[in-house]
Motif scaffolding. Structure first.
Motif, short mmCIF file in Angstrom:
data_model
loop_
_atom_site.label_atom_id
_atom_site.label_comp_id
_atom_site.label_asym_id
_atom_site.label_seq_id
_atom_site.Cartn_x
_atom_site.Cartn_y
_atom_site.Cartn_z
N THR A 119 -24.68 -29.93 -23.46
CA THR A 119 -24.87 -29.20 -22.21
C THR A 119 -25.96 -29.86 -21.39
O THR A 119 -26.79 -30.61 -21.92
CB THR A 119 -25.24 -27.73 -22.49
OG1 THR A 119 -25.34 -27.01 -21.26
CG2 THR A 119 -26.56 -27.63 -23.24
N GLY A 120 -25.95 -29.61 -20.10
CA GLY A 120 -26.99 -30.14 -19.22
C GLY A 120 -26.52 -31.32 -18.40
O GLY A 120 -25.36 -31.36 -17.94
N GLU A 148 -27.88 -38.95 -13.51
CA GLU A 148 -28.97 -39.55 -12.73
C GLU A 148 -30.24 -38.73 -12.78
O GLU A 148 -31.35 -39.26 -12.73
CB GLU A 148 -28.49 -39.71 -11.28
CG GLU A 148 -29.52 -40.29 -10.35
CD GLU A 148 -29.00 -40.39 -8.92
OE1 GLU A 148 -29.77 -40.81 -8.03
OE2 GLU A 148 -27.81 -40.03 -8.68
N PHE A 149 -30.07 -37.42 -12.88
CA PHE A 149 -31.24 -36.52 -12.82
C PHE A 149 -31.64 -36.01 -14.21
O PHE A 149 -32.41 -35.06 -14.31
CB PHE A 149 -30.94 -35.34 -11.89
CG PHE A 149 -30.59 -35.80 -10.49
CD1 PHE A 149 -31.59 -36.29 -9.65
CD2 PHE A 149 -29.29 -35.75 -10.03
CE1 PHE A 149 -31.28 -36.73 -8.37
CE2 PHE A 149 -28.97 -36.18 -8.75
CZ PHE A 149 -29.97 -36.67 -7.92
N ALA A 150 -31.15 -36.65 -15.23
CA ALA A 150 -31.48 -36.22 -16.58
C ALA A 150 -32.88 -36.67 -16.98
O ALA A 150 -33.32 -37.76 -16.62
CB ALA A 150 -30.47 -36.78 -17.58
N ASN A 151 -33.56 -35.82 -17.72
CA ASN A 151 -34.82 -36.21 -18.35
C ASN A 151 -34.44 -36.78 -19.72
O ASN A 151 -34.47 -36.08 -20.74
CB ASN A 151 -35.74 -34.99 -18.50
CG ASN A 151 -37.12 -35.40 -18.99
OD1 ASN A 151 -37.34 -36.55 -19.38
ND2 ASN A 151 -38.05 -34.45 -19.00
N PRO A 196 -31.79 -32.03 -20.64
CA PRO A 196 -32.41 -31.30 -19.53
C PRO A 196 -32.51 -32.15 -18.26
O PRO A 196 -32.41 -33.38 -18.31
CB PRO A 196 -33.80 -30.97 -20.09
CG PRO A 196 -34.10 -32.12 -21.01
CD PRO A 196 -32.77 -32.50 -21.63
N ALA A 197 -32.74 -31.47 -17.16
CA ALA A 197 -32.98 -32.16 -15.89
C ALA A 197 -34.46 -32.51 -15.79
O ALA A 197 -35.31 -31.95 -16.48
CB ALA A 197 -32.56 -31.26 -14.73
N LYS A 198 -34.76 -33.45 -14.91
CA LYS A 198 -36.17 -33.84 -14.69
C LYS A 198 -36.93 -32.71 -14.04
O LYS A 198 -36.37 -31.94 -13.26
CB LYS A 198 -36.22 -35.08 -13.80
CG LYS A 198 -35.66 -36.33 -14.45
CD LYS A 198 -35.70 -37.50 -13.49
CE LYS A 198 -35.10 -38.74 -14.13
NZ LYS A 198 -35.02 -39.88 -13.19
#
Length: 198
Positions: A119-120, A148-151, A196-198
């Protein structure tokens, strides 16, 4: 795909029927497919029930949510919680009232009961069947990679053991650089990878 196949043949009339050929898979089982002796059938698994020279009582079935399958002549049979070998034994015993020399093969065509989740921030989050050995990095690849915006260095794997949730950290960049490879654990059924997202 992660789907694998498990083949188990039980012959009731040895040695005469011992010459009956085992069912052949539609395709070779992938490397790392679940061991045929230890795989436990679960709901949503797709099974091939093959009775030697008895096409009318052979066919593919889906294990229902209650763990049962329905077959001609013997109707409902418990499948969930059994290995393919145990299920083949039970079906063969039940068929003896109708077919004295039945030789039964159980084929696990699709292991839908074994799933992992992601997920995420990935391209294709969701549930994926776990039919062979799969690491965290492999699941991320199946899900289309991190977004692109994943941490990417704060990914975690959630695993429930004995009613408690354990968390395993996973730093994507470390793995891509060949460092701290112990984070790239082998997933177990029910694991959830969180990106998770950044």
């Amino acid at each position: 795909m992660l789907a694998g196949a498990v083949f188990v043949n039980v012959s009731a009339a040895a040695p005469a029927l011992a010459q009956a050929p085992s069912a052949q898979p539609d395709a070779p089982a992938p490397a790392g497919a679940a061991d045929q002796g230890s795989f436990v059938i679960g709901p949503e698994d797709v099974l091939g029930i093959l009775v030697w020279r008895e096409a009318d009582v052979s066919g593919d079935v889906v294990v229902r949510a209650d763990g049962m399958i329905t077959l001609p002549l013997i109707r409902d049979v418990q499948a969930a919680g059994l290995t393919p070998a145990a299920l083949a034994d039970n079906i063969q015993t039940a068929l003896r009232d109708f077919i004295t020399d039945a030789s039964v093969t159980v084929v696990v065509r699709t292991m839908n009961s074994r799933k992992v989740f992601i997920t995420g921030e990935v391209a294709r989050p969701g549930a994926y069947p776990l039919g062979s050995t799969t690491t965290v990095m492999q699941l991320i690849a199946l899900a289309g990679g991190v977004g692109e915006f994943a941490n990417a260095n704060a990914i975690s794997v959630l695993r429930v053991e004995n009613g408690r949730t354990r968390t395993f950290p996973f730093a994507y960049k470390d793995i891509t650089r060949g460092r701290k490879m112990e984070q790239n654990i082998t997933l177990l059924p029910g694991d959830t990878v969180v990106v998770p997202a950044k």
